[in-house]
Design an enzyme around this catalytic site. Structure first.
Site, short mmCIF file in Angstrom:
data_model
loop_
_atom_site.label_atom_id
_atom_site.label_comp_id
_atom_site.label_asym_id
_atom_site.label_seq_id
_atom_site.Cartn_x
_atom_site.Cartn_y
_atom_site.Cartn_z
N HIS A 24 -4.90 1.68 6.70
CA HIS A 24 -4.69 2.72 6.05
C HIS A 24 -3.75 2.73 4.74
O HIS A 24 -2.67 1.92 4.87
CB HIS A 24 -4.13 3.85 6.99
CG HIS A 24 -3.94 5.31 6.65
ND1 HIS A 24 -2.61 5.63 6.18
CD2 HIS A 24 -4.80 6.27 6.37
CE1 HIS A 24 -2.69 6.91 5.98
NE2 HIS A 24 -3.98 7.15 5.97
N VAL A 33 -0.73 3.89 4.35
CA VAL A 33 0.49 3.68 4.37
C VAL A 33 1.32 2.56 5.20
O VAL A 33 2.12 2.30 5.54
CB VAL A 33 1.18 5.02 5.15
CG1 VAL A 33 1.03 6.19 4.47
CG2 VAL A 33 0.76 5.18 6.65
N LYS A 34 -0.04 1.65 5.62
CA LYS A 34 0.37 0.36 6.16
C LYS A 34 0.73 -0.74 5.57
O LYS A 34 0.74 -0.66 4.34
CB LYS A 34 -1.06 0.13 6.97
CG LYS A 34 -1.59 1.06 8.17
CD LYS A 34 -0.51 1.51 8.99
CE LYS A 34 -0.82 2.43 10.27
NZ LYS A 34 -1.33 3.47 9.73
N ASN A 35 1.45 -1.73 6.33
CA ASN A 35 1.81 -2.87 5.58
C ASN A 35 0.85 -3.49 4.45
O ASN A 35 1.14 -3.90 3.58
CB ASN A 35 2.20 -4.09 6.53
CG ASN A 35 3.52 -3.56 7.43
OD1 ASN A 35 3.77 -2.49 7.42
ND2 ASN A 35 4.39 -4.63 7.84
N ILE A 36 -0.34 -3.68 5.01
CA ILE A 36 -1.44 -4.19 4.27
C ILE A 36 -2.52 -2.91 4.02
O ILE A 36 -2.67 -2.28 5.15
CB ILE A 36 -1.93 -5.39 4.37
CG1 ILE A 36 -1.17 -6.52 4.40
CG2 ILE A 36 -3.40 -5.52 3.83
CD1 ILE A 36 -1.09 -7.04 2.93
#
Length: 414
Positions: A194, A196-199
């Site tokens: 998603h 907002v995730k790290n990747i």
């Protein structure tokens, strides 16, 4: 100084990769998706990863493949985002919520007490980048008593012969335990990509396969890929080859495939993920240093000799405050254009689950941590000056709300 909470990491390499896809003539599921799957599997240490359009759709697909029937139970933590339990409901099962430990991850002792003959799976949830105690969970499901009461209701369950572990690793790409990366620690691990995730792939998810014999992960990968496109025998790219228009629908699948244009974003980020993870660790270290003088600040778990974090969020707990004080602190921080968040509202407090009979009073650890939690921003672009400003703003807000005395000007605190 304006500080955002979690903007995506978009640099020249990401833009170049996306433009390459847009100009290739192929933007839906194709070569970029396959490249991302292979790179992702290699990074976490498994043979196969299956790209999907979200964590949630991936979890629903896995649970349907597991063969949940009405009455089948899946153990989940009460302290997580709603998707964890909603996926179970959508797949036809019953979420059995249990409380958490002080590190915010699912209580392994509570898991052992919640196992019944109806338990078919456990979905532990990694929080803020910190992985659950997978070794303890593996121990419980492999105990003689747990295997003895296991009652399979589908061919997949009979083949496994025990409760399946499906890790919710939406927050923990890059986290390790005993030198092994999350994604290779249990049967199936599902990551979120998603925004907002790290990747990120803007929207997306990745299913990592690590099932024991007699399962064949090569064959399961092929099966899941077909499941993501209605159960169709050929994907869109294969159908475009000369003379290859004919196809079949082999079984009832879903429409949850990831397009190449999305995969391109994540592929460019994954290539430099070690460097991005180092930047996230830098932010954690600085928060820890700046907050150390304040006894009211309880930092999240951090790297030790057994495991390392993925530094996705900085879920700070404030000692000895009320829910109302926490909310006022967040509101005060917002007046300085600093964005913070709360992770999570426990699921039993949400209307959909309250209507199903879940009661927050049964999850005291989840509720207590929720009332005192403030997630501080963590992302590679965050500068040291911004980190200092976030902490200074937090300290001023705490002093104003809890001690009710006028603090020093923000920039003089640090």
């Amino acid at each position: 100084m304006k500080v955002l909470f979690s903007p995506p990491y978009i640099d020249h390499d990401v833009i170049t990769e996306v433009v390459d896809t847009l100009t290739s003539g192929w933007i839906t599921t194709g070569p970029k998706v396959k490249a991302l799957e292979d790179a992702f599997a290699n990074y976490v240490g498994v043979t196969h990863a299956v790209a999907v359009n979200s964590w949630t759709s991936g979890a629903i697909m896995v649970l349907r493949w597991l063969g949940l029937k009405p009455g089948d139970e899946v153990i989940v933590p009460a302290y997580t985002y709603c998707a964890t339990a909603l996926a179970v409901l959508e797949a036809g099962g019953t979420p059995v919520m249990v409380d958490i430990d002080p590190d915010l991850t699912i209580s392994t002792e509570a898991i052992s007490k919640a196992i019944t003959p109806r338990t078919k799976a456990i979905i532990p949830v990694d929080i803020g980048g910190w992985a659950c105690d997978y070794e303890a969970i593996q121990h419980y499901i492999n105990e003689d008593w747990a295997k003895a009461i296991f009652t399979p209701t589908s061919p997949v369950q009979r083949l496994l012969g025990r409760i399946m572990i499906i890790a919710d690793a939406a927050h923990s790409l890059g986290a390790t335990q005993e030198g092994k990366r999350v994604g290779s620690l249990c049967d199936i691990t599902i990551f979120s990509l998603h925004a907002v995730k790290n990747i990120t792939s803007a929207e997306g998810g990745m299913i990592c396969l690590n099932l024991p014999e007699p399962f064949n992960n090569d064959e399961l990968y092929k099966h899941f890929r077909i499941m993501t496109i209605y159960g169709q025998s050929k994907d869109a790219l294969a159908k475009t080859q000369p003379g290859s228009w004919e196809y079949d629908i082999l079984f009832q699948g879903m429409k949850i495939n990831m397009p190449d244009v999305n995969a391109a974003i994540a592929l460019a980020q994954l290539r430099k993920y070690d460097a991005l993870l180092d930047e996230r660790r830098r932010i954690y270290v600085r928060y820890n240093m700046l907050l150390q003088p304040y006894e009211w600040a309880l930092p999240p778990p951090f790297d030790n000799e057994v495991q390392t974090s993925a530094y996705h969020l900085y879920p700070l707990r404030i000692r000895d405050i009320t829910l109302q004080q926490r909310n006022k602190i967040i509101a005060e921080i917002a007046t300085h254009e600093v964005s913070v968040n709360v992770h999570f509202i426990p699921m039993p407090m949400l209307t959909v689950f309250m209507h199903l009979g879940y009661k927050i009073r049964n999850y005291p650890e989840s509720y207590d941590n929720y009332t005192r939690e403030i997630s501080l921003p963590v992302y590679p672009q965050l500068t040291n000056d911004q980190i200092d400003f976030v902490v200074a703003t937090l300290v001023e807000a705490y002093n104003k709300i809890v001690h009710k005395w006028h603090p020093q000007p923000i920039m003089n605190i640090i």
